[in-house]
Every structure is written in structure tokens, then in C-alpha cells.
Write an enzyme that holds these catalytic residues in place. Structure first.
Site: not given
Ligand code: ADP
Ligand code: MG
Ligand code: MG
Length: 896
Positions: A23, A93, A102, A104, A337, A453, A769, A837, A857
């Protein structure tokens, strides 16, 4: 000086993923591209590792680096963290190196407290917005940092709605939101014993630690184990200025794929919610709208989004999964991503990008997660007129599945362990259900969209999934579900079609998979690259034919005992085993011979000139006889009624024979070549059947290449003796044809001693084998069933083993034996053919190992063949990349 642990988005890029997480790296990359990204910074994965080393604390250096980064944000946003008039708010985040959707945690709106919320209200002239943000923060903070069940918060929200007579969140007034923040704060105090922190830096410190901690929560661990993600990678933390999708009808938040993640079709594919914040879409609490509707509601935002999406796809040269938020009609991107996709989509996208000249052949082949490929060969619901669905939901992950309804993950897991097929049915989808999804054949949910998720996780695992089925409601107390007018109990069988979104009562017919033109194209590319040959483990003519259709270049393992089990043959085989004299046994063997011969003929025909490795009988004889207890039971019943005297005699004889054949430890007892040496007439018959079949087939103009494999050899003399038997029978049976039919004799290397003595063994073998199932059992001294049933999981949990050695070849131990044996064997005989195998033949990392070790193989089960072809190509590419890296390092080092 300590390493830098905090990077502003301006300071990073996508190549720094290992340090900044996926991220963070991509947020930095997008910032550099000039895209609308709210400003922020990333705390590195190294900082996470230090956090764990320091027993869960943030070092003084890290804290001051964070403060400095915050003050940069303050300048950019013209606001101050914790300020009563111009408050800065951030999200905290998680962001691991390998995407784990989803698994973490993330906290939004951090920086709000009883005072700053007033500032936010004044600034935006909306008290209701400000308190909506604040209550979300307290709930997320309470859940993620303090471990308070989120249900407690949502219950309070429901209570409030009932009392105030509100149908939806949108109707709640400012006063009511404010009241709710008070209730939430009490809840926090009551459950955690501390007040919700008013000091914003304390909030930040606690939130960062919580995200680090979430690396080791239960579901993240399960996910990592499932996808072999190393536990010591750690997560980065991203702190980012907030943008708000919950500012009314002109705001919203959503998720978008640049291509359809189910089919791979080139179309924008997404979902969004108006007046909502981040998690609302992915958490599956509300069923979102389709992106196409945004085109009508806010056309200029839609166009902007579409342009950014195609730009990102072109930049990354892959399908992207993008998060966005609209604040008062201004668009922001929050994440990109490479998008998770079904196997079908993965193949189509790779081939489309290759044909468009965007990516190379090698890249196309590497775009396929080999783990997804066998998903393509899943079965689907046959399109039958008379099938009437009970309900229809969103087609979230393709394929057909049937199973007993289980209403929670624990039940699903328990039933699966009892050997049942289960269908996980739940109201909404939560990442915590991952073990239930894993256990289930498929997943059905009432709420949540295609990007929820659970849908993402199900697609990743290749499990069929239907989401957002609003005709579904669940009574968890009574353990029943309603599907429209129908009532079903937990435990009833339910079927879903994840391709169409249809839900059916009971079992439905499933049809076999097809190879799409795209898949054939991609496999063709893989074949151009790979060096390993791919053989099949095939025991029947039917298997042999399927294997060839799927691209097998030979049979690496034909287990002849499977030919003994078929219905009408078994009684003859049993009488042969029960025979009192050699004469009797010989005459029964004579009856079995033509049966085996005709199977071999059919298989030779199916293989049409490709090598066919036939393993002589391996299992202990008692395996062909019925179960002792059952026989005893039958006998007792007869004795009670006093009937069937002849039958009683037969049963008694059989029981006595089974007792005499019983062993303390059959796995290490009279089996494999030991059996062949003890009862040479059995092997004699099998060899005769092979060569008679070879002769007849060759006579009909079809080339045959038999390779006779002697199992369980531990000493060269065993092989020497049996090889002599093969040569003798071959020359007797083939007669004149002996010169024109070439055959090989080799052995399965599955006893460690054979591997160690490989040079001596090679004197009598044309091929090795590696039978890695037994070789793993005997090297570890584990019996597989006992290990997997009793202690393997706890070994994995404790990190004593880093993977299940029966699925993923243990390269450090078993692999060393293989390397040794290959080297010794080839020293003795340079033309020795080597292969593997066993189930590892269909496992990616094991195939990589075979490539490295220079085997000729790998052999795997028929439906794994496409997977193995792909993995073998990827192995070649990985080896080239590694060599290139080494060369590059060698060039750079002297300059430094
Ligand atoms: P995950 O990895 O579980 O997707 P994220 O860190 O991407 O968690 O965040 C969860 C949600 O919160 C996502 O929909 C993301 O777009 C939103 N979000 C995260 N940071 C911000 C921010 N600074 N402003 C607005 N929305 C945010
Ligand atoms: Mg996200
Ligand atoms: Mg074996």
C-alpha cells in the site's frame, strides 16, 4: 545513526514495497505520478520488526520521526493535529508486503476528540458530519486498539435507531450522533477500563502499535499460512490525511477493478456507496451500487475516475484494484494494487495483455498464480432447464458447489473434519470467517457486494461464492434459513452457482471443466519456456486419455494395484491371496493376467508412443482383503442363525489368513519389492502382462515405451534380482519382438537408504523416480496420516516446521537426499533418467526444486498437469532471473 523509519509519500516509490509495504509503495508511486492522493507517510516494515523486538513499544527515535512527519502534513493541509479550530485528521492503515485483503486493521478519523470535533463541525458547518466521524473513530479505535467486540458498538447504533425511529443512518440527526459518541465513550470505559484518549498523539501511538499487533492476529496468521507468506515479513503502517466520503449526497466511497475480476473482460468494474466512509463498502454492511450508476449521478467524476483507472493500468501493466473516495464531487485515490482475480480472469487478462503487446511471454506466464490454475478445472453447474433456483445473489466467485448448510465458521470447520462437504451460509461476510471459508465448498451471504472481503478471499481460494443474496435471511437461534418462501435447516444440502449467482436446494449436477482458447494459448506459451517434462500419475486407460488431453508427455506412475481393486476382479485377487499352494495361486494369477494385459493395452494405445512407467505391486496383501471386524461380524451373525455352513468356513479361512498377514507396522512391512521377492509369481504375472500388452499393441502399429518400476528398493541386490526377472520375462514374452521394443527398468527412490546408496543402485537402474510421499514419511519418520491428524498443525503453529512437508517438498532434508542421489546416480550412469512422482509433482515450490536439481520430469495427477506445465515454465524464468540478479550484483559490488 539508526535507519530512517518514516518515509513521506514523496520519498518512496513502488520498488520499495519490501520496506514500505504494498500500500505504502504504491501510494508513493501514485504521488510521484501526480495523482490526487491525500498526503501522508509510511512507517516501515523494519520499524514493525523493531517494535516486536522491543516488546511492543515504539522507540523514542521513531516517535520523533512520526512527529516530524505529522508537522509536514500539517503544513500541507494547513491544519494542526489536535487543534480545536483547524484539526488535522488522519487514517492509520496497515500495509503488508504481500497484499492480504481485510486481514489486518485500519482506523479512520484519528485526531478527533471532544474539542476537535467541534472545530470540524464549525469548519464544515455540519455538526452531524463531525459527530458521524467521531462515533466511527471511537468504534474503530475501541475495536482495533482496545479489543472491544464491534458488535457492542453496532448494537448501540441499532438501539438508537429504534428509539429515535430512524430507518437508515442517513436520517440520524446531529444531536443523536453526538449522543451516540457519549454512549460509545462509556462503552470504552466500561470494557477497557480506560477513557477514550483525548490526547491525539496518544491516539496515534496506540493506533500504530495496534496495527503492528494486527500482523499477528489469528486471521492474518491463517491467511499467511494458506498463501505461504513468511511470518517475519512484518507490516508497514500508513498515516494519511483524511478525505471524507460521508459529507452527504455529493460524496461517497468505492472500489474499482480495471477489468472484470471474475471473467477478465475489459470493462470498468466497481461498486460504491453514497455518503459513506471507507470500510462501509468492503465490510459488506450495506450492499453497494454498481459503478455504472455513478456515470449518471456524477458524470464528470466518473470520467475522471475512468481516465485515472486506465492510466494506472497502463503504468503498472496489469489489472488494478483501486480504492477511491469522492468528497464534495472531488475525486481522491486511496489505494491501488494488482487486483485479485479468478483463474479464468487471470488467464484472459494475461493473454489479452500479451496479445496487445503490453507484456512479454515470460511475464504472461508469471502473471498466473499457479495456485489458481487448478481452479479453472473446477466443475460448474450444468445449465439444465428444469433446475429452478430458490434465490439469486451476486455471482462473486465462479464455479458450482454443494454442501451441508453451516451457519458459522466453527460449525463448518467441525463438519469438514468429520468428512462432510459444507456450505458456509452467513448474513454478512467477515474476514474472521476465513477458516470457515477454507473448510467450505462454497460461501453464500445475504449482504455484501462483489468486492466485500469474503468475496475477495473466496475468489483467491477458488471457492465458489454468492454474495448479497437479499432473499436470504438467517435465524441463528433456531438454526434455520429462509430463502424466499423456502425454509431450510442447518445441515440441509444447498448448492450455489458462483458463475450466475443462483442458489438451489439440494445437490445439483455439476459438469466437467473445459479448456478455454485463452488457457490453451497460455499453456502453449509455458510449453515454449519450460524444460521439465510433465508426466501423469494415471492408473486407468481413462486417466491416461484425460492426461494426454491436458498435455501429459508420458505416464510417470501407473499404480498397478488400482487395477486389482475394480469390482469383479477383487474376488479373484482375494482368492489368489488366500491360496494355500503355489499351484493354486499360479492358476488364479493366470486368470488375473488377461485383465491387467487388456488395461495395459488400452493405456499403451492412449499414450501412443509416449513413455509409460508401470510400478509393480506395492501395498501389503492384507489391503486387498476385507476388514477383519466386518468379517467377524458376518461370521457371528451366521453362527447365530446356524446357516451357511460353507460360507462360515470361507469366512473363518479368510479371518485366519488376514491374521497371518497382519503386521505390527504395515508401512514398514512386507510390501513393494519385498513382496515381489517373497512371492515372485505375482511380479512375474505383472511383467508378463505388460510385455504381452506391449507386443500386441506394437503389432497393431502403435509405438510402445514401457518402463518397469520396482518399488521400495532399499538395497542394490533387491533391484538386481528383480531386474533379472524383468529381463528374463521380457525376452521370453517378446521373443522376436525383443529387438524392436525397447524398455527401461528402474526404481522408485523412496527409502532413504536407496538415496544414500544411489551409485550402487544406479548400476541396475535405467531411471530413478523419486517417490516423495514415502521418501518424506521415511526421512522424517512420520506416518502421514498420524502426523496430519495429530501433531503437524501444532508443529506449524510453533514454527517447528515452516510448511507441511507432504504438500511442499522439504528441500533442506528430503531435498538433500534427492540432490545427492541424482548426483551419485549420474556419476555412475550419465544417461540415467530422473524424475519425481508423488503429490509434490503438482506443487509449485517442489517443481521449482526439480528444475534446480536438473530432473528430467515431474509426474502429477491428471488435473494438476496444466498447473505443473505453468509452474515448470515459471521455474525456468525464476532461475534466469536469479542468475541475472547474481550477475548484476557482481557488476555493482566492485564499484561500491
Ligand atoms: P484494507 O487494507 O483493509 O483495505 P485500508 O487501509 O485500505 O484497509 O482502509 C480501509 C478503508 O478506509 C478503505 O476503503 C480506504 O479507502 C479507506 N481509507 C483509508 N484511509 C483513508 C483516508 N485517509 N481517507 C479516506 N478514506 C480512507
Ligand atoms: Mg484497502
Ligand atoms: Mg511408495
Amino acid at each position: 545513526m539508526t535507519e530512517k523509519q518514516v518515509y513521506l509519500f514523496e520519498e518512496g516509490n513502488a520498488s520499495m514495497v519490501k520496506l514500505l509495504g504494498g500500500k505504502g509503495g504504491n501510494l508513493a508511486e501514485m504521488t510521484a505520478l501526480g495523482l490526487p492522493i491525500p498526503p501522508g507517510f509510511t512507517i516501515t516494515t523494519d520499524a514493525c520488526k523493531s517494535y516486536y523486538k522491543q516488546g511492543g513499544q515504539l522507540s523514542g527515535e521513531l516517535q520523533s520521526e512520526i512527529r516530524r512527519a505529522i508537522s509536514t502534513l500539517e503544513k500541507v493541509k494547513d491544519s494542526r493535529f489536535g487543534d480545536a479550530n483547524q484539526p488535522l485528521m488522519v487514517s492509520v492503515r496497515s500495509g503488508s508486503v504481500t497484499s492480504m485483503p481485510g486481514m489486518m486493521d485500519t482506523i479512520l478519523n484519528l485526531g478527533l476528540n471532544d474539542e476537535t470535533v467541534l472545530g470540524l463541525a464549525r469548519q464544515t458547518a455540519s455538526e452531524s458530519f463531525a459527530y458521524d466521524c467521531y462515533r466511527r473513530l471511537i468504534a474503530m479505535f475501541g475495536e482495533i486498539v482496545l479489543g472491544i467486540p464491534s458488535l457492542l458498538f453496532s448494537q448501540q447504533l441499532e438501539n438508537l435507531k429504534i428509539h429515535a425511529g430512524r430507518e437508515s443512518d442517513g436520517e440520524i440527526t446531529a444531536g443523536e450522533w453526538k449522543q451516540l459518541t457519549g454512549v460509545y465513550q462509556l462503552l470504552v470505559k466500561e470494557h477497557s477500563g480506560i477513557d477514550f484518549p483525548q490526547d491525539v498523539y496518544q491516539q496515534l501511538n496506540m493506533a500504530v502499535r495496534a496495527v503492528f499487533r494486527s500482523w499477528n492476529n489469528a486471521r492474518a496468521k491463517v491467511y499467511r499460512r494458506l498463501y505461504s507468506i513468511p511470518h517475519d515479513q512484518g507490516t508497514a503502517v500508513n498515516v494519511q490525511a483524511m478525505v471524507f466520503g460521508n459529507k452527504g449526497e455529493d460524496s461517497g466511497t468505492g472500489v474499482l477493478f480495471t477489468r472484470n475480476p471474475s471473467t477478465g473482460a475489459k470493462e470498468l468494474y466497481g461498486e460504491y456507496l453514497i455518503n459513506a466512509q471507507g470500510e462501509d463498502v468492503v465490510a459488506g454492511l450495506r450492499t453497494p451500487r454498481r459503478l455504472a450508476e455513478l456515470r449518471e449521478g456524477m458524470p464528470e467524476v466518473y470520467d475522471h475516475l475512468a481516465a485515472l483507472a486506465s492510466g494506472l493500468e497502463a503504468h503498472y501493466r496489469d489489472m488494478q484494484d483501486i480504492e477511491f473516495t469522492i468528497e464534495n464531487r472531488t475525486l481522491y485515490l486511496l489505494q491501488t494494487r494488482s487486483g485479485k482475480r479468478t483463474a479464468q480472469a487471470a488467464v484472459k487478462i494475461a493473454v489479452d495483455l500479451y496479445e496487445a503487446g503490453e507484456i512479454t511471454k515470460e511475464e504472461a506466464v508469471c502473471r498466473i498464480d499457479a495456485g489458481h490454475l487448478d481452479q479453472l478445472l473446477h466443475r460448474s453447474v450444468a445449465p439444465l432447464e428444469e433446475l429452478k433456483p430458490l434465490a439469486i445473489g451476486l455471482p462473486a466467485s465462479p464455479g458450482g458447489a454443494s454442501g451441508m448448510i453451516a451457519l458459522d465458521a466453527e460449525t463448518a470447520e467441525a463438519w469438514k473434519q468429520n468428512g462432510s462437504r459444507v456450505m458456509l451460509v452467513s448474513a454478512e461476510t467477515s474476514p474472521e470467517d476465513i477458516h470457515g471459508i477454507l473448510a467450505a465448498e462454497g460461501v453464500l451471504t445475504a449482504q455484501g457486494g462483489m468486492t466485500s472481503h469474503a468475496a475477495v478471499v473466496a475468489r483467491g481460494m477458488g471457492k465458489p461464492c454468492v454474495c448479497g443474496c437479499d432473499q436470504l435471511s438467517i435465524d441463528a437461534e433456531e438454526r434455520i434459513i429462509y430463502l424466499g418462501d423456502h425454509i431450510l435447516k442447518e445441515g440441509d444440502v444447498l448448492s450455489i452457482d458462483g458463475t450466475s449467482g443462483r442458489v438451489y436446494a439440494g445437490d445439483v449436477p455439476l459438469s466437467d471443466p473445459e479448456m478455454t482458447p485463452e488457457l490453451l494459448k497460455l499453456l502453449g506459451l509455458a510449453d515454449e519456456i519450460r524444460e521439465l517434462k510433465i508426466y501423469a500419475n494415471a492408473d486407468t486407460p481413462q486417466d491416461a486419455r484425460i492426461s494426454r488431453e491436458l498435455g501429459a508427455e508420458g505416464i510417470g506412475l501407473c499404480r498397478t494395484e488400482h487395477m486389482f481393486f475394480t469390482g469383479t476382479r477383487l474376488p479373484t485377487v482375494q482368492s489368489m491371496i488366500l491360496a494355500d499352494s503355489r499351484e493354486e495361486r499360479l492358476s488364479l494369477l493366470e486368470r488375473i493376467l488377461p485383465m491387467q494385459q487388456s488395461d495395459f493395452e488400452d493405456m499403451f494405445k492412449a499414450m501412443n508412443g509416449l513413455p509409460m512407467t508401470i510400478r509393480l505391486l506395492d501395498p501389503p496383501l492384507h489391503e486387498f482383503l476385507p476388514n477383519l471386524e466386518q468379517l467377524g461380524e458376518q461370521l457371528r451373525r451366521l453362527q447365530l442363525t446356524g446357516g451357511g455352513l460353507e460360507e462360515q468356513k470361507r469366512l473363518k479361512r479368510m479371518i485366519a489368513k488376514i491374521r497371518s498377514l497382519q503386521e505390527k507396522n504395515p508401512m514398514l512391512g512386507l510390501r513393494g519389492c519385498r513382496l515381489g521377492i517373497q512371492f515372485p509369481e505375482i511380479y512375474d504375472m505383472q511383467i508378463e502382462a505388460v510385455f504381452r500388452a506391449a507386443k500386441t499393441t506394437a503389432h497393431n502399429g502403435i509405438e510402445v515405451r514401457p518402463e518397469i518400476m520396482i518399488p521400495l528398493v532399499g538395497d542394490p541386490r533387491e533391484l538386481k534380482e528383480l531386474r533379472a526377472l524383468v529381463d528374463k520375462v521380457a525376452s521370453e514374452v517378446l521373443g522376436e519382438a525383443f529387438k524392436s521394443i525397447s524398455y527401461r527398468v528402474g526404481t522408485m527412490i523412496e527409502v532413504p537408504r536407496a538415496a544414500v546408496m544411489a551409485d550402487k543402485i544406479a548400476e541396475h537402474a535405467d531411471f530413478f523416480s523419486f517417490g516423495t510421499n514415502d521418501l518424506t514419511q521415511m526421512t522424517f519418520g512420520y506416518s502421514r496420516d498420524d502426523a496430519e491428524g495429530k501433531f503437524l498443525n501444532s508443529y506449524l503453529d510453533r514454527n517447528i516446521l515452516s510448511g507441511n512437508p507432504f504438500q511442499m517438498l522439504d528441500q533442506e532434508g528430503v531435498g538433500k537426499l534427492i540432490e545427492w542421489a541424482v548426483a551419485r546416480g549420474k556419476e555412475k550412469k550419465s544417461f540415467l533418467k530422473t524424475g519425481l512422482c508423488g503429490e509434490h509433482g503438482g506443487d509449485q515450490s517442489s517443481i521449482f526444486f526439480c528444475q534446480q536439481t536438473g530432473l528430467d520430469y515431474v509426474s502429477c495427477s491428471p488435473y494438476r498437469i496444466p498447473y505443473a506445465r505453468m509452474a515448470a515454465a515459471q521455474a525456468v524464468i525464476a532461475a534466469r532471473d536469479e542468475a541475472a540478479n547474481k550477475k548484476a550484483e557482481a557488476v555493482i559490488l566492485p564499484i561500491e
